[in-house]
Structure formats: structure tokens, C-alpha cells
Write a protein that holds these residues in place. Structure first.
Motif, short mmCIF file in Angstrom:
data_model
loop_
_atom_site.label_atom_id
_atom_site.label_comp_id
_atom_site.label_asym_id
_atom_site.label_seq_id
_atom_site.Cartn_x
_atom_site.Cartn_y
_atom_site.Cartn_z
N THR A 1 0.83 -1.20 0.00
CA THR A 1 0.00 0.00 0.00
C THR A 1 0.87 1.25 0.00
OG1 THR A 1 -0.10 0.19 2.42
CG2 THR A 1 -1.75 -1.22 1.35
N ALA A 2 0.22 2.37 -0.33
CA ALA A 2 0.94 3.65 -0.29
C ALA A 2 1.41 3.96 1.11
CB ALA A 2 0.03 4.77 -0.81
N GLY A 3 0.64 3.56 2.12
CA GLY A 3 1.05 3.79 3.50
C GLY A 3 2.30 3.03 3.87
N GLU A 4 2.40 1.79 3.42
CA GLU A 4 3.59 0.99 3.69
C GLU A 4 4.80 1.57 2.96
OE1 GLU A 4 1.54 -3.40 4.34
OE2 GLU A 4 1.94 -2.68 2.31
N LEU A 5 4.60 1.99 1.72
CA LEU A 5 5.69 2.58 0.95
C LEU A 5 6.14 3.89 1.58
CD1 LEU A 5 7.51 2.58 -1.55
CD2 LEU A 5 5.61 3.60 -2.84
N HIS A 6 5.19 4.69 2.05
CA HIS A 6 5.49 5.95 2.75
C HIS A 6 6.44 5.70 3.92
CE1 HIS A 6 4.58 8.58 6.22
NE2 HIS A 6 4.38 9.56 5.35
N ASP A 7 6.16 4.66 4.72
CA ASP A 7 6.97 4.39 5.90
C ASP A 7 8.38 3.94 5.54
OD1 ASP A 7 4.76 5.09 7.33
OD2 ASP A 7 4.24 3.07 7.98
N VAL A 8 8.51 3.15 4.47
CA VAL A 8 9.84 2.74 4.01
C VAL A 8 10.62 3.96 3.53
CG1 VAL A 8 11.10 1.43 2.26
CG2 VAL A 8 9.12 0.41 3.39
N MET A 9 9.98 4.80 2.74
CA MET A 9 10.63 6.01 2.21
C MET A 9 11.04 6.96 3.33
SD MET A 9 8.62 7.29 -1.14
CE MET A 9 8.75 6.47 -2.71
N MET A 10 10.19 7.08 4.32
CA MET A 10 10.43 8.00 5.43
C MET A 10 11.74 7.67 6.14
SD MET A 10 7.66 8.83 8.45
CE MET A 10 7.63 7.14 9.06
N ARG A 11 11.94 6.38 6.40
CA ARG A 11 13.16 5.96 7.10
C ARG A 11 14.39 6.01 6.18
NH1 ARG A 11 9.28 2.12 8.78
NH2 ARG A 11 10.03 0.62 7.23
#
Length: 306
Positions: A160-170
């Protein structure tokens, strides 16, 4: 280095934390002004605002940076560098030119693909198999500046976009830390972007959120995961004689033929081609739940959804 940090949402906080923990002097933080939120409509500070206060850094919340007075204040910080991560305001040329080393931006795509406001969601909605984060030098054009460093991130078939967001954030926080270290050593090189493959990642509009079951199943699946968790792709189903709006938060490819919108099995729904199986949903007024929990509480289901 003397740094001004500019950011607003959760996505920006790890990068601010990385900069502070690396020993740089963050002389000011710029973020969007508090907004009314919640049932009481009390003004809520942004995640970056709260993080900056925790670090004891002065916070500035101008509505615009186009005015001379705000530009004078910005220049008075005497920063060597500005770092921008999902700030949300346009930076005019006097702001871009004020720091000695200009402004570095952390962008969530493999530029020049997905320039613009919603690169994470658009990459997932388009069915891209990979994306990335990049550190670029800002200029007046929209995400057109030269790129220094980047990291490629694979996008899983059900991610999901939410999961991708969290990977990108870190990963983005670590990438910016490495870029700063290289800048201090004098070894941060920039490569101009080409215009080949440029796609604009326009802002997500509420009108886009309703699911169109006449589309092929892969497109519906990409739409669902690209809008999860926010704003959430949705459909209507009739329960106890009343139409109920349901958000589809997680899905996978299903099996079975049928007219678009036909409920085939549990929460497997026929599309224009193929079918999608919903694995996590959110009925209006309730929290997120898996498909089995939803079915237990829904009672008798209709033959189709809308």
C-alpha cells in the motif's frame, strides 16, 4: 552546518531527527501553521512543529514566503543550507538563494518520474514496480533541479501507499544524512535531470476515491492500495436495507468471472476483467477490520456492490 529545516507531516520528522542527531545546528524550523482538527476543532500543530519544540528549535509558520518581510526574516537566520521535506509552501527565488549552499529537497520518487504533490500514491496507483527517494537541489521549477543521490525501492504487488510511505520516510532520512556528510566533504555532485519520462503526480482529489468496478482487476487493486490508508478507496454496499459506505484498505488479486460489482465469494468482487479480493475494510463509523470480521457483522449480503 547551520541549517534551516522546512517540513510539515510525519514523513519529514525522521529527517529532522537525523540532522539534529548528526550534530548540525538547526537554527530554525519552518512548517505549516496549526489547523483546526478533531471534534473540538482545536488548533493542531504539525508533526514537525511538535518535533522542533521537543528539540528546542525556534518554529516559524508563515502563510507565504513571497513577501519581503518574510524573506528578510529567513535571510536573518544566516543559514548555510536549507533542507526541505514535504513542506507544502512554494519557495520563491529569494528564499532559494538565501543560504550559501541553497536548498536541498528530499523527494519521494525516481525523478523525473512523478514530479509533484503525490508521488508515492501515484506510483502505486500506476502499478509501478519500483520507485525511490532522491536528494535534489531546488530551483524555481517544480521538482526540476539536479539530483545528487538516490535509492531505489521495490514496490510489492500488494504493497500500500502507507507501507511505501513508511519505508521512504526511514530511508530518506538516512539518505539526507549521507548527502550532508558528502556536502561537508565537498564531494556532493549533482546531475541535471532529463525531461524523458516526466510524469506529473497531481494532488489526490476526493472524487477519485470511489472504486470503479468496471475497470480491470489489476487497475482496481492498484487504486485501492494507492489510496490506502488515506483517503481510502470506497464503495457502497446495501446492509439491512440501507446503503453503507465501505473503504477498501487492503486487497489482492482474486479469481472468478462475473458482471462488474458482483460479489463472488466472501469479499471477492468481479471487475471489468478478473476479480479483486478485499482483505481489510473499514465500514463508515467503525475501525479497520479484516474481511472475516466484516462478514460476521454484516449479516446477509446483497449480490452486488456499487
Amino acid at each position: 552546518m547551520r541549517i534551516v529545516f522546512m517540513g510539515t507531516p510525519d514523513f519529514s520528522v525522521p529527517t529532522l531527527t537525523e540532522i539534529v542527531s548528526s550534530g548540525h545546528e538547526v537554527v530554525a524550523v519552518y512548517t505549516r501553521a496549526p489547523k483546526p482538527a478533531g471534534r473540538g476543532r482545536e488548533e493542531r500543530k504539525s508533526p514537525v512543529h511538535l518535533a522542533a519544540e521537543g528539540f528546542g528549535i525556534p518554529v516559524f509558520t508563515p502563510k507565504s514566503l513571497k513577501g519581503e518581510a518574510e524573506q528578510i526574516v529567513f535571510a536573518s537566520h544566516d543559514a548555510e543550507l536549507a533542507i526541505v521535506v514535504a513542506y507544502g509552501l512554494l519557495l520563491p527565488k529569494p528564499i532559494l538563494d538565501a543560504p550559501e549552499y541553497g536548498c536541498l529537497n528530499l523527494h519521494g520518487s525516481l525523478l523525473p518520474r512523478w514530479r509533484g504533490a503525490a508521488p508515492i500514491q501515484r506510483a502505486v496507483m500506476a502499478g509501478d514496480r519500483q520507485t525511490g527517494v532522491m536528494v535534489m537541489q531546488m530551483e524555481e521549477g517544480l521538482d526540476t533541479g539536479p539530483v545528487a543521490v538516490g535509492e531505489v525501492i521495490p514496490i510489492g504487488p500488494d504493497m500500500t501507499a502507507g507501507e511505501l510511505h513508511d519505508v521512504m520516510m526511514r530511508l530518506g532520512a538516512d539518505l539526507m544524512g549521507r548527502a550532508l556528510a558528502a556536502l561537508q566533504r565537498g564531494s556532493l555532485d549533482f546531475t541535471p535531470q532529463t525531461e524523458d519520462g516526466t510524469i506529473y503526480a497531481k494532488k489526490i482529489e476526493k472524487a477519485e476515491a470511489r472504486i470503479d468496478w468496471s475497470l480491470p482487476a489489476q487497475d482496481v487493486h492498484n487504486h485501492i492500495r494507492g489510496l490506502s490508508p488515506f483517503p481510502g478507496a470506497w464503495f457502497e454496499i446495501e446492509l439491512a436495507g440501507k446503503p453503507v459506505r465501505v473503504k477498501a484498505l487492503r486487497s489482492t488479486m482474486g479469481e472468478g468471472p462475473g458482471e462488474p460489482g458482483t460479489l463472488l465469494d466472501d469479499l471477492t468482487i468481479a471487475c471489468g476483467e478478473g476479480a479483486v479480493r478485499l482483505t481489510q475494510v473499514q465500514r463508515e463509523g467503525k475501525g479497520a477490520m479484516d474481511a472475516a470480521t466484516f462478514l460476521r457483522g454484516a449479516g446477509s449480503l446483497p449480490q452486488t456492490v456499487r
